[in-house]
Design an enzyme around this catalytic site. Structure first.
Site, PDB file in Angstrom:
ATOM      1  N   HIS A   1      -2.679  22.995  -2.692  1.00 39.12           N
ATOM      2  CA  HIS A   1      -2.309  24.237  -3.388  1.00 39.12           C
ATOM      3  C   HIS A   1      -3.498  25.176  -3.608  1.00 39.12           C
ATOM      4  CE1 HIS A   1       1.860  23.088  -4.283  1.00 39.12           C
ATOM      5  NE2 HIS A   1       1.380  21.859  -4.378  1.00 39.12           N
TER       6      HIS A   1
ATOM      7  N   SER B   1      -0.120  20.662  -8.813  1.00 36.85           N
ATOM      8  CA  SER B   1       1.059  21.333  -8.282  1.00 36.85           C
ATOM      9  C   SER B   1       2.072  21.762  -9.323  1.00 36.85           C
ATOM     10  CB  SER B   1       1.748  20.427  -7.255  1.00 36.85           C
ATOM     11  OG  SER B   1       2.145  19.201  -7.842  1.00 36.85           O
TER      12      SER B   1
ATOM     13  N   LYS C   1       1.947  25.393   2.918  1.00 35.59           N
ATOM     14  CA  LYS C   1       1.917  26.287   1.757  1.00 35.59           C
ATOM     15  C   LYS C   1       1.257  27.608   2.137  1.00 35.59           C
ATOM     16  CE  LYS C   1       2.305  22.280  -1.148  1.00 35.59           C
ATOM     17  NZ  LYS C   1       2.495  21.332  -0.010  1.00 35.59           N
TER      18      LYS C   1
END
Length: 397
Positions: A208, A180, A239
């Site tokens: 991610h 990240s 996300k």
């Protein structure tokens, strides 16, 4: 409680105190944010695919909210909070991940802390990449298992630790797929080989990378063709999906175990049905709107290479996370503030989130950004770098 003030003064002197700022999305400019009333190019959000303001998702959530007539779920999933929408979403997630079962959690932090502490305990050991997310570290602490931390992506160090702890009752290797704060990838092929050699479990956090890699956004494990070698596959909806929540997928046996042993799931109120319905719509879009992934990865390559060409120190990778390494905490804060004056929101990331001496500006790109916006941003970033002495000269040719 006077000790708090003294400790906060220490943080302030070290440029480590955190403060809140009010931000708001802009419906007519999805790549921008209103921060304390100012319009800024948003290079700090994890809304990678630009789905957080998608009209189809918002409409599906509105319809669900009105149809159910309740704002909240009212209880945990094991009491009365488990709506039909959960089962429908989990079935779709399992099919998407090509796994037997899936389980939805309220957020990624709860998923990681809960799953790790459900799988291991005293007498066991967890092998943790030193750059893994804080939720993984906290999950290990809560589990009371031994914490064997290996140097970032150092497979020889991991092998040595696995050999040292080869006689432990249970062994769990945990890694982010895309890290990240650095945006680089885990060495997943090698992790699979070590997992098999030492009879360990392997858990991969695709927070991610989910939605971004894979033919239909399944994640990095699918891109590499190792999804069936991963025992516990975790991902988030906060996300690339643009919403809130998380999931774990794997075998039916795993999901059955987690349903009975994962304390954050058992003892937390369930997500409202409107959120779950919105996630289901986002999952459809992630799988069908391929152009979003293609545009994001192209923008990421351009932005990263432009900063490198200009002379900045930027971590390697091809993800939407592009960290510009500054080093000094105070300089990183001043860099972020200067970017704000140039119309860019890019937050300074400092210890303990990153190692000492590696404070950085963590740029985070989105499909919502146009090529012109990113080109202009690179020019302004160079101007700030020259002004603060981070760059000696700026090569943008």
């Amino acid at each position: 409680m006077d000790w708090m003030e003294k400790e906060l003064e220490k943080l302030e002197r070290a440029s480590l105190e955190r403060r809140l700022h009010v931000s708001a999305p802009m419906a007519d400019n999805p790549g921008f944010t209103l921060s304390d009333g100012r319009k800024l190019l948003n290079l700090s959000s994890n809304d990678y695919l630009g789905l957080s303001q998608h009209s189809a998702i918002i409409e599906s959530m509105r319809e669900s909210l009105l149809a159910e007539g309740a704002a909240g779920s009212g209880a945990s999933r094991l009491v009365t909070g488990n709506r039909a929408s959960y089962g429908q979403l989990e079935e779709a997630l399992a099919q998407w991940q090509n796994s037997e079962k899936a389980l939805v959690f309220a957020n990624g932090y709860m998923a990681n802390t809960g799953v790790i502490s459900a799988l291991v305990g005293r007498g066991d050991v967890v092998f943790n990449d030193q750059f893994n997310h804080a939720s993984i570290v906290d999950g290990i602490i809560l589990s009371r298992a031994e914490h064997a931390r290996y140097r970032h992506n150092d497979m020889e160090h991991l092998r040595a630790l696995l050999h040292k702890h080869r006689d432990k009752r249970r062994k769990l290797i945990v890694t982010d797929a895309v890290f990240s704060m650095d945006g680089d990838q885990a060495r997943l092929h090698e992790l699979v080989a070590l997992k098999q050699e030492y009879d360990a479990m392997l858990m991969v956090d695709e927070a991610h990378s989910g939605g971004i890699y894979g033919v239909h956004g399944e994640g990095l494990c699918h891109t590499l063709g190792i999804e069936h070698e991963v025992d516990i596959h975790m991902g988030t909806f906060s996300k690339a999906f643009g919403l809130y929540g998380a999931y774990v997928s794997g075998s039916s046996l795993l999901i059955r175990w987690l349903l009975n042993k994962t304390r954050p799931l058992i003892y937390s109120t369930a997500l409202p049905s409107s959120i779950v319905t919105g996630i289901a719509k986002a999952l459809e879009l992630v799988q069908t709107e391929h152009w979003r992934r293609e545009q994001l990865l192209g923008s990421s390559r351009y932005f990263r290479s432009s900063l490198v060409k200009a002379g900045f120190k930027v971590s390697e990778g091809d993800s939407a996370i592009v960290p510009l390494i500054i080093g000094d905490n105070d300089t990183a804060l001043r860099f972020s503030k200067a970017l704000e004056s140039e119309g860019i929101s890019a937050v300074a990331i400092r210890p303990p989130t990153v190692p000492d001496g590696t404070a950085r500006i963590r740029f985070s790109l989105s499909t919502a950004h146009t090529s012109k916006e990113l080109t202009d941003a690179v020019s302004r970033i160079c101007s700030v770098g020259l002004r603060l002495g981070v760059l000696g000269s700026c090569n943008q040719s």
